[in-house]
Design a protein around this motif. Structure first.
Motif, PDB file in Angstrom:
ATOM      1  N   SER A 113      72.233  27.447  12.005  1.00 54.05           N
ATOM      2  CA  SER A 113      71.126  26.485  12.065  1.00 54.05           C
ATOM      3  C   SER A 113      71.397  25.294  11.159  1.00 54.05           C
ATOM      4  CB  SER A 113      69.814  27.164  11.664  1.00 54.05           C
ATOM      5  OG  SER A 113      69.496  28.220  12.549  1.00 54.05           O
ATOM      6  N   PHE A 114      71.991  25.545   9.983  1.00 56.09           N
ATOM      7  CA  PHE A 114      72.275  24.427   9.090  1.00 56.09           C
ATOM      8  C   PHE A 114      73.359  23.524   9.671  1.00 56.09           C
ATOM      9  CE2 PHE A 114      74.702  22.531   5.540  1.00 56.09           C
ATOM     10  CZ  PHE A 114      73.731  21.639   5.127  1.00 56.09           C
ATOM     11  N   LEU A 159      68.000  27.595   5.771  1.00 51.10           N
ATOM     12  CA  LEU A 159      68.507  27.865   7.111  1.00 51.10           C
ATOM     13  C   LEU A 159      69.737  28.751   7.058  1.00 51.10           C
ATOM     14  CD1 LEU A 159      68.278  24.258   8.643  1.00 51.10           C
ATOM     15  CD2 LEU A 159      66.636  26.138   8.900  1.00 51.10           C
ATOM     16  N   ALA A 173      67.331  22.072   3.262  1.00 58.27           N
ATOM     17  CA  ALA A 173      67.642  22.719   4.536  1.00 58.27           C
ATOM     18  C   ALA A 173      68.721  23.774   4.357  1.00 58.27           C
ATOM     19  CB  ALA A 173      68.082  21.670   5.557  1.00 58.27           C
ATOM     20  N   ASP A 178      63.454  21.207   5.532  1.00 59.02           N
ATOM     21  CA  ASP A 178      62.484  22.272   5.360  1.00 59.02           C
ATOM     22  C   ASP A 178      61.135  21.634   5.097  1.00 59.02           C
ATOM     23  OD1 ASP A 178      61.783  24.656   2.727  1.00 59.02           O
ATOM     24  OD2 ASP A 178      61.004  24.504   4.756  1.00 59.02           O
TER      25      ASP A 178
END
Length: 453
Positions: A122-123, A118, A114, A305
């Motif tokens: 967003s992360f 990202l 992720a 992801d």
């Protein structure tokens, strides 16, 4: 030229991130070697402070991160390769603490994936989402350690100088803090619009933020005073309007309802039907469900992801392969995280126990998400997005949809994707959230300044 400069800036940033990894690795190796203690230093951080000139706090942070990275092979490798930023690496290290360390070791490769894909905002949301899921997985019917700690640390203090000026310092839990901030921001926005109108009446189209009679912090101070005045003028025990919104999927909502019932009766209960019109005092929950007749994709609240999902085994040997089983477990956790929605409207994730506390004083909105991600649909014959249509778009988009912006929904406009003047309908499919500046920029209008954050 702009593209060349931008590409160079990004490339240099990636190299700096790799250098910071090397810096952390050297500090970790230095600590393991024991060479730092030859001069009488009590720790590698103390010796690094003496020789580098950084503050003791910064040195201790570097040493602490180096120690954690020894047990975070996937994070360290991704940071070394420049695949994740140093900010993401530090955030991942903070996830591996306390009782959650074992769960982090299980899910590290998913979280690193992720972090690779990202953006920073967003992360951060994905990391908080994972923390909330981990706490639910670790906790029983009692509040989690973090919730208990946050509850005990809530406080409001103030001091006054000899002239009577007051400084207020407050620490509030997530739900209470969100309610207070949302109301201050709502009133502050009203004051900003009043100030802007007054300044525009004098300066016309040349109005700028410098012409406003109050700064943003001054408007927030006035908003706090107005809240106190309105509270004092209210009727005793008068009902209040909902202050916060909570978004929760049906499965999580049902678990929270069962937990609430267990606390009330001390006996397990069967899955109740979703309540629809309970009375509200200071909270409202949006229960988001999926159409049970179709296998639609869940809302994107996952910390992972899923663009490279592993395929199912096609043979008995593959089914017994531990690697394949691990991939299936990863996919299952990805699916669970993606489907779990339990957060405030500003994106702050909530645990089951926090949700259960809110249910006693909640109005329930039930939104069914169909296979095409439609929440609701109403008349096409109105120009402005109001009522249920606006609410549906707010729940779907959460914030400004411009790729560089995360302005929260309550400060956004709902924009027609196909303009109304070109025949665009006022429907959920033709609506999207845009903040004021991005909405005006899209329509090539000169934007007035927004109040500073």
């Amino acid at each position: 030229p702009d593209s060349v400069v931008g590409d160079a800036a990004v490339a240099v940033g990636s190299e700096l991130s790799r250098l910071r990894w090397a810096h952390q690795a050297l500090i970790g190796a230095w600590e393991l070697s024991g060479e730092w203690c030859t001069g009488g230093a009590r720790s590698v951080a103390d010796e690094y402070t003496r020789r580098s000139g950084v503050t003791p706090q910064a040195a201790r942070r570097l040493a602490r991160l180096a120690r954690r990275l020894r047990d975070m092979a996937a994070t360290s490798a991704a940071w070394q390769a420049g695949d994740i930023t140093d900010e993401a690496a530090e955030r991942l290290a903070r996830l591996r603490t306390g009782r959650a360390a074992e769960l982090f070791d299980r899910d590290e490769h998913i979280l690193v994936g992720a972090a690779r894909t990202l953006d920073g905002e967003s992360f951060e949301r994905a990391a908080r989402h994972w923390e909330s899921c981990a706490e639910d997985e670790l906790s029983d019917t009692n509040p989690t350690e973090r919730e208990q700690r946050d509850h005990q640390r809530r406080s409001v203090t103030w001091t006054s100088d000899r002239h009577g000026n007051t400084e207020i310092i407050a620490r509030l839990e997530a739900v209470g803090g969100t309610a207070v901030i949302a109301e201050i921001e709502r009133i502050e926005q009203q004051l900003f619009e009043t100030d802007w109108a007054d300044a525009r009446a004098i300066h016309g189209d040349d109005t700028t933020a410098a012409h406003l009679q109050r700064t943003a912090s001054q408007r927030r101070a006035d908003a706090l005073r107005l809240m106190a005045e309105r509270s004092a003028a209210a009727q005793p025990n008068a009902a209040t309007a909902p202050l916060i919104s909570v978004l929760v999927d049906l499965a999580t909502f049902t678990r929270a309802t069962n937990l609430r019932n267990q606390r009330t009766t001390n006996t397990p209960t069967s899955n109740p039907a979703t309540p629809t019109n309970t009375s509200a005092a200071d909270a409202s929950a949006g229960a988001s469900d999926h159409d049970t007749t179709a296998s639609d994709a869940p809302a994107d609240t996952s910390a992972t992801d899923t663009s490279a999902a592993d395929t199912e085994p096609t043979s008995a040997a593959a089914a017994n392969d531990p690697t394949t089983a691990t991939h299936r477990d990863d996919d299952q956790r990805r699916s669970e995280w993606a489907r779990r929605i339990a957060e405030l409207a500003n994106g702050t994730p909530l645990t089951l126990t926090q949700l259960a506390h809110l249910l006693d004083n909640a109005d329930i909105e039930r939104c069914v998400i169909a296979p095409n991600s439609r929440i609701i649909d109403i008349s096409h014959r109105t120009r402005y997005f109001t009522g249920a249509t606006r609410r549906a778009i707010e729940i779907r988009d959460r914030h400004c949809t411009h790729p560089t912006c995360n302005e929260p929904a309550h400060r956004c406009h709902v924009d027609h994707i196909t303009p109304w003047s070109h025949g665009g309908p006022t429907t959920q499919d033709n609506g999207r959230l845009l903040c004021g500046p991005h909405n005006r920029a899209r329509n090539h209008q000169r934007p007035p300044p927004q109040p500073p954050p």
